[in-house]
Scaffold this motif. Structure first.
Motif, PDB file in Angstrom:
ATOM      1  N   VAL A   3       0.833  -1.200   0.000  1.00 35.00           N
ATOM      2  CA  VAL A   3       0.000   0.000   0.000  1.00 35.00           C
ATOM      3  C   VAL A   3       0.868   1.251   0.000  1.00 35.00           C
ATOM      4  O   VAL A   3       0.622   2.212  -0.756  1.00 35.00           O
ATOM      5  N   SER A  61       2.431   1.638  -3.431  1.00 31.67           N
ATOM      6  CA  SER A  61       1.455   2.096  -4.422  1.00 31.67           C
ATOM      7  C   SER A  61       1.128   3.571  -4.244  1.00 31.67           C
ATOM      8  O   SER A  61       1.024   4.323  -5.222  1.00 31.67           O
ATOM      9  N   MET A  62       0.983   3.987  -2.969  1.00 30.35           N
ATOM     10  CA  MET A  62       0.688   5.393  -2.714  1.00 30.35           C
ATOM     11  C   MET A  62       1.867   6.272  -3.113  1.00 30.35           C
ATOM     12  O   MET A  62       1.685   7.370  -3.648  1.00 30.35           O
ATOM     13  N   ARG A  63       3.064   5.773  -2.886  1.00 31.07           N
ATOM     14  CA  ARG A  63       4.246   6.555  -3.272  1.00 31.07           C
ATOM     15  C   ARG A  63       4.300   6.727  -4.789  1.00 31.07           C
ATOM     16  O   ARG A  63       4.595   7.816  -5.290  1.00 31.07           O
ATOM     17  N   ALA A 115       1.708   6.594  -6.799  1.00 35.16           N
ATOM     18  CA  ALA A 115       0.561   7.408  -7.214  1.00 35.16           C
ATOM     19  C   ALA A 115       0.831   8.895  -7.035  1.00 35.16           C
ATOM     20  O   ALA A 115       0.348   9.732  -7.814  1.00 35.16           O
ATOM     21  N   TYR A 172       5.599  11.003  -0.147  1.00 35.88           N
ATOM     22  CA  TYR A 172       5.265  10.218   1.042  1.00 35.88           C
ATOM     23  C   TYR A 172       4.404  10.996   2.036  1.00 35.88           C
ATOM     24  O   TYR A 172       4.257  10.578   3.181  1.00 35.88           O
ATOM     25  N   TRP A 186       1.003  11.624   2.223  1.00 36.78           N
ATOM     26  CA  TRP A 186      -0.193  10.935   2.692  1.00 36.78           C
ATOM     27  C   TRP A 186       0.117   9.614   3.385  1.00 36.78           C
ATOM     28  O   TRP A 186      -0.523   9.283   4.395  1.00 36.78           O
ATOM     29  N   PRO A 187       1.068   8.817   2.896  1.00 30.90           N
ATOM     30  CA  PRO A 187       1.408   7.616   3.666  1.00 30.90           C
ATOM     31  C   PRO A 187       1.847   7.918   5.092  1.00 30.90           C
ATOM     32  O   PRO A 187       1.427   7.241   6.033  1.00 30.90           O
TER      33      PRO A 187
END
Length: 489
Positions: A414, A417-419, A421, A429, A431-432
């Protein structure tokens, strides 16, 4: 002020718990196991990512999955390791786990294939590490009671030093022609893992350990069965002798009343009551490493990035020892201390994306996060003992490890993937870090509800007890009034 929640002692007290002596050898063994195992586990991403990407011609995602499977399997193996440790003891399980993990890393040296790495390093190595990790914590818990938090803090701080040492040493080994690239480094790590066999051999079992209790039970059962067989054999022999005497009597016409069998004592009573049936499951256990910190996307100067990792490792060690020492003080509420470490670690994680490119601000974050995350890692097993007692710690920690394994397995892809996105943004980074830091913060706040729930449960128990007493009293009055009613009739 007391700890707020009293520890439930289940017999692991008095002379059975050394609280020192050979226990410090156990602490040293646990320290070295954490140093080796966590140092390897949490340095692999930094050390092997790019060499493996170049050699396997794979992207970041498939290669980084190797480093996600390893800790996930290690944690998910917790319930299995609990069963084996309760059955066979810390020493045997640690030795077997060390051999298994070493074999996994050795196999990875033989074939450079991404799917084979998933099996050899991730699954086989992860299962081996899982079998090593649980006994390393449990053994310290058996040897200490009054100084348990402090001893546990020293033992688990090996994780921080290992995370500090391996990323600094392994790149030189990989780049050295002597070790033939990263494959040679994997072979070297397999050899280092095998050293844990020695530390496992130091884990001398104590009488109160579940494995020792079960060993005595098995021994008692075997002795009881052997005794029963001897008695049955003796009874059969006596029956044969009596039959021969009867046959001889019939031939010689001697009165049967004159025949007696002397000294025949057939004991048919079962010996199973010798078996010890009071099993006590005493396990102590602690969660894994805290997080993987990315300095890279903040454009920190390359040759200063390792300072940040060093800050996490050093402060992590201090946090585990200092907070563990404080947790043993009678005036400290351990649950409040634990919740505070979670909250501060969560808040500092949420502020990490705003450190920009300054190495100093990153080191401040890394020091805060390392210190307080190390504290809650060291306190987790102690808090579980306070909440459920030593008897139920094995089962409770097995479930905890299972959930942690699931979280690691889900969280790693996750975050990646967020990185990807948000790769076009200035802070990929952001939001993560906000999400996972907020989750740590929320977990610390939720735990403040434990004393409230505990008091509510105690009130319900008192009410139920009072109702039971009133019911018994009412029944007694009715029973006493029955004769008076009969006299009136």
């Amino acid at each position: 002020m007391t700890s707020g929640i009293q520890t439930k002692n289940s017999g692991a007290s008095g002379p059975i718990v050394p609280d020192g002596g050979w226990g410090w050898i156990i602490v040293f063994s646990s320290f070295m196991i954490h140093f080796i195992m966590d140092g390897i586990t949490y340095s692999m991403g930094d050390v092997f990512l790019h060499p493996m990407m170049d050699n396997l011609h794979k992207a970041r995602g498939p290669v980084s999955t190797i480093f996600g499977i390893l800790p996930a399997i290690t944690l998910a193996t917790g319930p299995i390791a609990t069963i084996f440790t309760n059955t066979y003891g810390c020493r045997k399980v640690t030795i077997v786990g060390s051999c298994l993990a070493a074999v996994g890393f050795l196999l990875s040296y033989l074939w450079a294939n991404i799917w084979f790495y998933y099996l050899a390093i991730g699954i086989i190595g992860g299962i081996g590490f899982g079998l090593i990790y649980l006994p390393a914590i449990v053994s310290v818990g058996f040897y200490f009671e009054r100084k348990r938090s402090f001893a546990m803090g020293i033992a688990v701080c090996g994780s921080g030093l290992g995370t500090l040492a391996f990323p600094a040493i392994m790149p030189y080994i990989i780049n050295s022609p002597l070790w033939f690239g990263y494959e040679g480094a994997l072979l070297l790590e397999a050899s280092v893992i095998f050293i844990c066999v020695i530390f496992g051999a130091f884990m001398i079992p104590l009488p109160q350990e579940p494995s020792e209790i079960r060993r005595l039970e098995r021994k008692a059962r075997i002795e009881a069965k052997q005794q029963t067989r001897k008695e049955i054999t003796a009874m059969n022999e006596n029956n044969e002798q009596q039959n021969k005497l009867i046959q001889n009597n019939e031939k010689s016409d001697i009165p049967l009343e004159q025949l007696t069998v002397d000294d025949i004592d057939i004991n048919e009573k079962s010996q199973l009551d010798k078996i010890v049936s009071n099993e006590k499951d005493e396990e102590i256990f602690v969660p894994r490493k805290d997080a993987v910190y990315q300095a890279t996307d903040a454009n920190v100067i390359v040759h200063k990035r390792h300072w940040i990792i060093m800050s996490i490792g050093i402060s992590n060690c201090f946090g585990r020892v200092i907070i563990g020492f404080l947790a043993d003080r009678s005036w400290i509420n351990r649950l409040t201390l634990y919740n505070t470490t979670l909250i501060i670690a969560g808040i500092s994680t949420m502020f990490a994306p705003f450190c920009n490119s300054s190495v100093a601000t990153h080191m401040i974050y890394a020091s805060l996060f390392g210190f307080f995350s190390g504290g809650y890692v060291g306190l987790t097993s102690i808090i579980i003992v306070d909440l459920v007692g030593v008897d139920k710690l094995s089962d409770a920690f097995g479930v905890l490890l299972l959930f942690q394994g699931i979280a690691v397995a889900i969280g790693t892809p996750v975050v990646g993937s967020m990185r990807d996105a948000f790769s076009e943004f200035d802070r990929p980074y952001l939001w993560p870090y906000l999400i996972f830091g907020g989750s740590i913060l929320l977990s610390g706040l939720i735990l403040f509800a434990i004393p409230i729930l505990k008091r509510q449960k105690e009130r319900q128990q008192k009410l139920s007890k009072h109702q039971l007493q009133m019911g018994v009293l009412s029944f007694s009055k009715q029973d006493l009034s029955a004769p008076e009613q009969q006299q009136q009739i």
